[in-house]
Design a protein around this motif. Structure first.
Motif, PDB file in Angstrom:
ATOM      1  N   LYS A   1       2.140  -3.112  18.089  1.00  0.00           N
ATOM      2  CA  LYS A   1       1.530  -1.764  18.066  1.00  0.00           C
ATOM      3  C   LYS A   1       2.587  -0.678  17.939  1.00  0.00           C
ATOM      4  CE  LYS A   1      -2.802  -2.555  20.453  1.00  0.00           C
ATOM      5  NZ  LYS A   1      -3.480  -2.627  21.741  1.00  0.00           N
ATOM      6  N   LYS A   2       3.824  -0.982  18.351  1.00  0.00           N
ATOM      7  CA  LYS A   2       4.872   0.039  18.277  1.00  0.00           C
ATOM      8  C   LYS A   2       5.475   0.155  16.884  1.00  0.00           C
ATOM      9  CE  LYS A   2       6.538   0.565  22.973  1.00  0.00           C
ATOM     10  NZ  LYS A   2       6.254   1.979  23.096  1.00  0.00           N
ATOM     11  N   MET A   3       5.120  -0.744  16.007  1.00  0.00           N
ATOM     12  CA  MET A   3       5.734  -0.693  14.671  1.00  0.00           C
ATOM     13  C   MET A   3       5.129   0.445  13.873  1.00  0.00           C
ATOM     14  SD  MET A   3       6.176  -4.634  13.597  1.00  0.00           S
ATOM     15  CE  MET A   3       7.462  -5.631  14.344  1.00  0.00           C
ATOM     16  N   LEU A   4       5.993   1.204  13.238  1.00  0.00           N
ATOM     17  CA  LEU A   4       5.545   2.384  12.490  1.00  0.00           C
ATOM     18  C   LEU A   4       5.634   2.128  10.988  1.00  0.00           C
ATOM     19  CD1 LEU A   4       6.961   5.338  14.584  1.00  0.00           C
ATOM     20  CD2 LEU A   4       4.607   4.616  14.335  1.00  0.00           C
ATOM     21  N   PRO A   5       5.043   3.022  10.185  1.00  0.00           N
ATOM     22  CA  PRO A   5       5.022   2.793   8.732  1.00  0.00           C
ATOM     23  C   PRO A   5       6.420   2.767   8.118  1.00  0.00           C
ATOM     24  CG  PRO A   5       3.446   4.496   9.327  1.00  0.00           C
ATOM     25  CD  PRO A   5       4.251   4.212  10.562  1.00  0.00           C
ATOM     26  N   LYS A   6       6.503   2.026   7.028  1.00  0.00           N
ATOM     27  CA  LYS A   6       7.768   1.873   6.319  1.00  0.00           C
ATOM     28  C   LYS A   6       7.506   2.171   4.842  1.00  0.00           C
ATOM     29  CE  LYS A   6      10.338  -1.719   7.796  1.00  0.00           C
ATOM     30  NZ  LYS A   6      11.674  -1.311   8.244  1.00  0.00           N
ATOM     31  N   GLU A   7       8.506   2.768   4.202  1.00  0.00           N
ATOM     32  CA  GLU A   7       8.365   3.056   2.778  1.00  0.00           C
ATOM     33  C   GLU A   7       8.778   1.837   1.968  1.00  0.00           C
ATOM     34  OE1 GLU A   7      10.484   6.511   1.466  1.00  0.00           O
ATOM     35  OE2 GLU A   7      10.165   6.056  -0.651  1.00  0.00           O
TER      36      GLU A   7
ATOM     37  N   LEU B   1       2.561   7.120  -1.808  1.00  0.00           N
ATOM     38  CA  LEU B   1       3.280   8.353  -1.473  1.00  0.00           C
ATOM     39  C   LEU B   1       2.973   9.496  -2.419  1.00  0.00           C
ATOM     40  CD1 LEU B   1       6.781   7.337  -0.152  1.00  0.00           C
ATOM     41  CD2 LEU B   1       4.881   8.368   1.042  1.00  0.00           C
TER      42      LEU B   1
END
Lengths: 303, 363
Positions: free
Chosen positions: A112-118, A232
């Motif tokens: 749950k702590k993982m955030l979005p990545k480009e 994006l």
């Protein structure tokens, strides 16, 4: 009056603009990454265009398909798991550390702590994945029809899915995300047809799926999958030379349809757009052509 | 006979205003003493002081346009407020004006308008600043220049469908600080600090593998930038801009204390991979400790506003924890009486410290 501070301030403005315009020019020179023609289904008008007097700018939205259908009778979550190529292994290839097993007690907090990545996304246009989508949709429609006739499903449920699938089949975007990666060059090697496969920048994020957070009736072990959050650059500016044509089509479409149209009745696409993606994977419109449509531009309602 | 000496050229506007305020306070105190103690200064000395003060005040008015009366000070405050609100309104007007008509322009026309607007505003700023002693109009034009430059790069990105980048904040922040230091405009300094805060926080986020626009989802990203700005005046002396350090300290401190406050209430948004309750407890203690340290630092180095901010956050941290612990189960009247009682205890403690500082200053 101090000429020095004036020159420095103006110099900074000019330098910043030179860098931005230089980058845009670099994107548009050289060999393009993708040249593709899409219809209004994939690049509809942005919200508020031609209606918002406070903003006369015109842009198109780059839409991609977000709905998928599983096998008939399959639970919602298991459909996600089986259909998804975007599993833990794939997440690790794009830099997420998925070493914690999904059934680990710490897994929920961890994922749950993982955030979005480009990353770079590969979108297929009206190809194998689109055909699979249609096939699954037909199977599900047949299954729901059968269930309805056997008394298992109410008419409302069947009708709702029938209309949704009809809309998806006739008016929704045919762009489907089929792969992700961090190196666009290797993605292009894997998907060399630039007229069918778009490579764009996007955001992805892992999702931790349990039977509790999907409200599923079936109990299943937790698993991790990736999901595509957004593309994006999902707004494409329309240069002035194409705006008049677009406005005429928009006005004609709404004039034709308003009196006859059922609010939920799908309409035919009225234009197609040629898009080019440059060396920095930033798009621009190179052509816009009206599409010939039926007399009223309406598509038949689902049967 | 003592003659008054002319200005020795060592004053800037701020020093002149401070001296002017001291002269006014001196006159009022002298008048009070004359009434209470029947004080009678020797006529020659009294007239010499009066003449010297009058000469100083005339020179200050001529050179720096300082406020020499309380009416002028009130008027100046009103003008500063009007200047600030006017700046915001004009900046918004420029942005909306552009969006209203840009669809009617070709790409080259759009680019020309976008680039020339901030340049014209900077020229206007130079013209205005060189002619006024108080930067009322300059503040207004400066903010318009900044807004026009933000619009410039943002809309170019829209026209050419450019991938968003945090570097835009670096450029905007640099431009704002350049104008702030060149023209002595605190409002532009604040714009620069906020822009650079965003850039630095986004950069810290990308070091941790995040997409840059997600930097707001992890308040820890703001901590390095907040500390950096707080200590900037120590690293870079500001003799020519004595008003600037306070804004670095205030915004740096606000950034750090707000980030810690958020983390003390929502451990889920922390980088730390521990249960959120444990993370919240950690940041609660950190928040209280930092607030206390801030009060001490502010008093120790005589930094204006810093002790007040530290005290405010100390109370917010404490009261929000009391709310978490007691609100649900304690009768409401007891809760508020308890808060009041704790406030009384804090007042007594602060009073003891205040008395201690007084004794130290007398000694």
């Amino acid at each position: 009056m101090s000429w020095k501070r004036l020159v420095v301030s103006i110099g900074l403005v000019l330098l910043a603009n030179a860098v931005v315009l230089g980058g845009a020019s670099l994107n548009r020179t050289g060999i393009p990454q993708t040249e593709i023609t899409l219809t209004e289904r994939e690049v509809p008008l942005d919200y508020g265009v031609f209606r918002d007097e406070e903003n006369t700018g015109v842009s198109l939205r780059l839409e991609w398909k977000k709905i998928t259908y599983g096998n008939p009778g399959q639970s919602y979550a298991l459909k996600w798991k089986k259909l998804s190529w975007f599993d833990r292994k794939k997440l690790e290839t794009i830099g997420y550390d998925c070493s914690v097993a999904p059934d680990d007690p710490q897994a929920s907090v961890y994922y749950k702590k993982m955030l979005p990545k480009e990353v770079f996304l590969v979108l297929e246009y009206e190809g194998h994945s689109w055909n699979t989508f249609l096939q699954k949709g037909e199977e599900k429609l047949a299954c729901k029809k059968k269930c309805f006739h056997e008394g298992g499903h109410p008419l409302k449920s069947f009708k709702w899915f029938q209309e949704e699938f009809h809309e998806q089949r006739t008016t929704a975007s045919r762009l489907i995300v089929i792969d992700v990666g961090q190196d666009p060059a290797s993605l292009r090697t894997r998907y060399p047809d630039a007229s069918q496969f778009l490579i764009v920048r996007g955001l992805v994020q892992p999702r931790y799926i349990t039977s509790e957070n999907t409200n599923s009736d079936e109990s299943f072990p937790p698993f991790v999958k990736g999901y595509v959050k957004e593309i994006l650059i999902n707004r494409i500016h329309v240069p002035r030379e194409f705006q008049e044509e677009l406005k005429k089509l928009y006005q004609a479409k709404h004039k034709k349809n308003d009196s006859k149209r059922n609010r939920y009745q799908p309409t035919e696409p009225t234009y197609e757009v040629s898009l080019t993606f440059g060396s920095r994977y930033e798009p621009w419109i190179t052509a816009l052509r009206p599409l010939t449509s039926s007399k009223d531009g309406l598509l038949p309602m689902s049967q | 006979m003592v003659t008054s000496k002319p200005l020795n050229g060592h004053y800037d506007r701020k020093a002149a205003q401070l001296r002017s305020n001291r002269i006014k306070a001196f006159r009022e105190e002298l008048h009070q003493l004359q009434q209470e103690l029947a004080l009678d200064l020797p006529t020659a000395q009294y007239q010499a002081i009066q003449a010297h003060h009058e000469a100083l005040l005339r020179e200050f008015e001529r050179q720096f346009d300082v406020d020499t009366t309380s009416h002028q000070q009130q008027m100046s405050l009103g003008m500063r407020i009007v200047s600030f609100l006017g700046a915001l309104a004009l900046a918004a007007g420029v942005v909306f004006l552009f969006y209203r008509f840009w669809g009617l322009l070709s790409v080259s026309q759009q680019v020309f308008v976008l680039i020339s607007t901030p340049i014209l505003a900077v020229i206007g700023l130079e013209f205005s600043r060189s002619r006024e002693k108080h930067p009322y109009f300059s503040s207004l034009i400066g903010l318009v220049a900044f807004a026009a430059f933000v619009l410039n790069l943002h809309v170019l990105g829209t026209i050419f469908n450019i991938t968003p980048s945090p570097n835009a904040f670096l450029v905007w922040g640099t431009f704002a600080l350049l104008l702030a230091y060149s023209y002595d405009l605190w409002l532009l300094q604040v714009c620069g600090i906020l822009s650079l805060l965003a850039f630095l926080s986004a950069t810290v986020g990308t070091w941790n593998g995040l997409y840059w626009l997600s930097f707001g989802f992890r308040p820890e990203n703001f901590l390095p930038a907040g500390f950096l700005f707080f200590f900037t005046p120590l690293l870079i002396p500001h003799h020519r801009h004595p008003d600037f350090p306070i804004y670095y300290r205030v915004f740096g401190l606000l950034t750090v204390l707000l980030a810690v406050l958020i983390l003390s209430h929502n451990g889920d948004v922390s980088y730390l991979r521990f249960p959120s309750e444990d993370v919240e407890i950690f940041y609660q203690f950190l928040g209280l400790g930092l607030a206390g340290l801030t009060i001490w630092i502010g008093i120790r180095w005589n930094w204006r506003v810093v002790p007040n901010l530290g005290g405010t956050f100390f109370v917010i941290d404490l009261y929000t924890k009391f709310f978490d612990w007691w609100w649900d189960w304690m009768p409401k009247y007891q809760f508020f009486f308890l808060l009041g009682l704790i406030s009384l205890v804090l007042l007594i403690v602060f009073q003891k410290f205040r008395g201690k500082f007084l004794k130290e200053s007398v000694a």
